[in-house]
Design an enzyme around this catalytic site. Structure first.
Site, short mmCIF file in Angstrom:
data_model
loop_
_atom_site.label_atom_id
_atom_site.label_comp_id
_atom_site.label_asym_id
_atom_site.label_seq_id
_atom_site.Cartn_x
_atom_site.Cartn_y
_atom_site.Cartn_z
N ILE A 186 -1.23 -0.50 17.85
CA ILE A 186 -2.35 0.38 18.16
C ILE A 186 -1.78 1.64 18.77
O ILE A 186 -0.96 1.59 19.70
CB ILE A 186 -3.34 -0.34 19.09
CG1 ILE A 186 -3.98 -1.48 18.29
CG2 ILE A 186 -4.41 0.62 19.61
CD1 ILE A 186 -4.83 -2.41 19.08
N HIS B 95 -8.04 -1.10 5.93
CA HIS B 95 -8.37 -2.40 6.55
C HIS B 95 -8.94 -3.32 5.47
O HIS B 95 -9.77 -2.90 4.68
CB HIS B 95 -9.39 -2.17 7.67
CG HIS B 95 -9.68 -3.42 8.43
ND1 HIS B 95 -8.89 -3.87 9.47
CD2 HIS B 95 -10.66 -4.35 8.28
CE1 HIS B 95 -9.38 -5.01 9.94
NE2 HIS B 95 -10.46 -5.32 9.23
N ASN C 64 0.84 -1.21 0.00
CA ASN C 64 0.00 0.00 0.00
C ASN C 64 0.87 1.25 0.00
O ASN C 64 0.56 2.23 -0.68
CB ASN C 64 -0.96 0.00 1.19
CG ASN C 64 -2.16 -0.88 0.92
OD1 ASN C 64 -3.05 -0.51 0.16
ND2 ASN C 64 -2.16 -2.07 1.50
N GLU D 119 -11.29 4.16 19.15
CA GLU D 119 -11.75 2.78 19.08
C GLU D 119 -11.20 2.10 17.82
O GLU D 119 -11.36 2.65 16.71
CB GLU D 119 -13.28 2.77 19.04
CG GLU D 119 -13.89 1.48 19.50
CD GLU D 119 -15.41 1.53 19.36
OE1 GLU D 119 -16.00 0.49 19.09
OE2 GLU D 119 -15.98 2.64 19.51
N VAL D 120 -10.57 0.95 17.97
CA VAL D 120 -9.89 0.27 16.85
C VAL D 120 -10.86 -0.04 15.70
O VAL D 120 -11.91 -0.66 15.91
CB VAL D 120 -9.22 -1.03 17.34
CG1 VAL D 120 -8.60 -1.79 16.18
CG2 VAL D 120 -8.19 -0.72 18.40
N ASP D 121 -10.51 0.40 14.50
CA ASP D 121 -11.25 0.12 13.25
C ASP D 121 -12.67 0.69 13.25
O ASP D 121 -13.51 0.25 12.45
CB ASP D 121 -11.33 -1.39 12.97
CG ASP D 121 -9.99 -1.99 12.60
OD1 ASP D 121 -9.12 -1.24 12.12
OD2 ASP D 121 -9.80 -3.20 12.80
C1 GRF Z 1 -3.30 -4.65 3.99
O1 GRF Z 1 -4.14 -5.73 3.73
C2 GRF Z 1 -4.02 -3.63 4.82
O2 GRF Z 1 -5.38 -3.56 4.58
C3 GRF Z 1 -3.77 -4.10 6.22
O3 GRF Z 1 -2.49 -4.66 6.21
C4 GRF Z 1 -2.14 -5.06 4.88
C5 GRF Z 1 -0.87 -4.36 4.55
O4 GRF Z 1 -0.26 -4.81 3.38
N1 GRF Z 1 -3.97 -3.03 7.16
P1 GRF Z 1 0.98 -4.03 2.80
O5 GRF Z 1 2.06 -3.99 3.88
O6 GRF Z 1 0.55 -2.67 2.40
O7 GRF Z 1 1.43 -4.84 1.63
#
Ligand code: GRF
Length: 207
Positions: free
Chosen positions: A93, A110, A17, A149-151
């Site tokens: 967290i 997420h 990402n 709060e988480v997520d």
């Molecule tokens: C992704 O699936 C993201 O949604 C989650 O952790 C993963 C990270 O993947 N929070 P990368 O390190 O970006 O490849």
């Protein structure tokens, strides 16, 4: 051209990402740029991606003192003038002091359709395993603002994907990851341009 928004990206692992955000930032008309990357793990592959893109990359090892850990993150983010914090596969967290300090300026991605399959302990493969075990016919990914709060912070954007009967954790994860890489840069764009506003989303979610 208008000043581009300055992003600090926090990672723990692969950083695909992060790579998608770096690639978007390389476009001259993208309204944000990655100014610093921080990992809590020295072996995170994402650190190499940052360095390859010429972005300063740091390791802040996790310490049991969550406040001190968050202060170290803050010092580095501040030094590089990061205005926004993007969590991209960051497994810690964040302390509430940190969340308050960057209130409305922390984003997370997420790999499910939050609020489904989110919360403490729901990360990585565990999410996909739970989705498959539930028999759900669709899943997806969510970019949201981080609150205490988480997520559970306000949702900025989501993409849905089908879940097929023959799916494994790997095939589902791959289908979702492909969408994550489009969704995160786009969600960041919406937020930094003011197209999506934290306070408005928060007010809506409380209605
Ligand atoms: C992704 O699936 C993201 O949604 C989650 O952790 C993963 C990270 O993947 N929070 P990368 O390190 O970006 O490849």
């Amino acid at each position: 051209m208008k000043e581009r928004a300055r992003l600090g990206v926090l990672i723990s692992g692969r950083g695909t990402n992060l790579q998608a955000i770096l690639d978007a930032s390389a476009q001259p008309d993208y309204p944000a740029q990655v100014v610093v990357v921080i990992s809590d793990r020295p072996e995170a592959v994402g650190l190499e991606r940052a360095r390859r893109a010429g972005v300063p990359a740091y390791v802040v090892p996790w310490s049991k003192d969550a406040k001190e850990f968050a202060r170290q993150l803050h010092r580095i983010l501040q030094r590089h003038g990061a205005e926004w914090v993007c969590l991209a596969g960051f497994l810690r967290i964040l302390d509430s002091e940190f969340v308050d300090r960057y209130w409305g300026r922390i984003l997370n991605i997420h790999p499910s359709l939050l609020p489904a399959f989110g919360g403490r302990g729901m990360y990585g493969e565990r999410v996909h395993r739970a989705v498959l075990a539930s028999g759900a016919r669709e899943s997806g990914c969510t970019v949201h603002f981080v609150t205490a709060e988480v997520d559970a912070g306000p949702v900025i954007a989501q993409v849905r994907v089908p879940v097929f009967p023959e799916d494994t954790v790997e095939t589902l994860a791959a289908r979702i990851a492909e969408q994550e890489h489009r969704l995160y840069p786009e969600a960041i764009r919406r937020v930094v341009t003011g197209e999506v506003r934290f306070e408005e989303l928060l007010a809506q979610s409380r209605r």
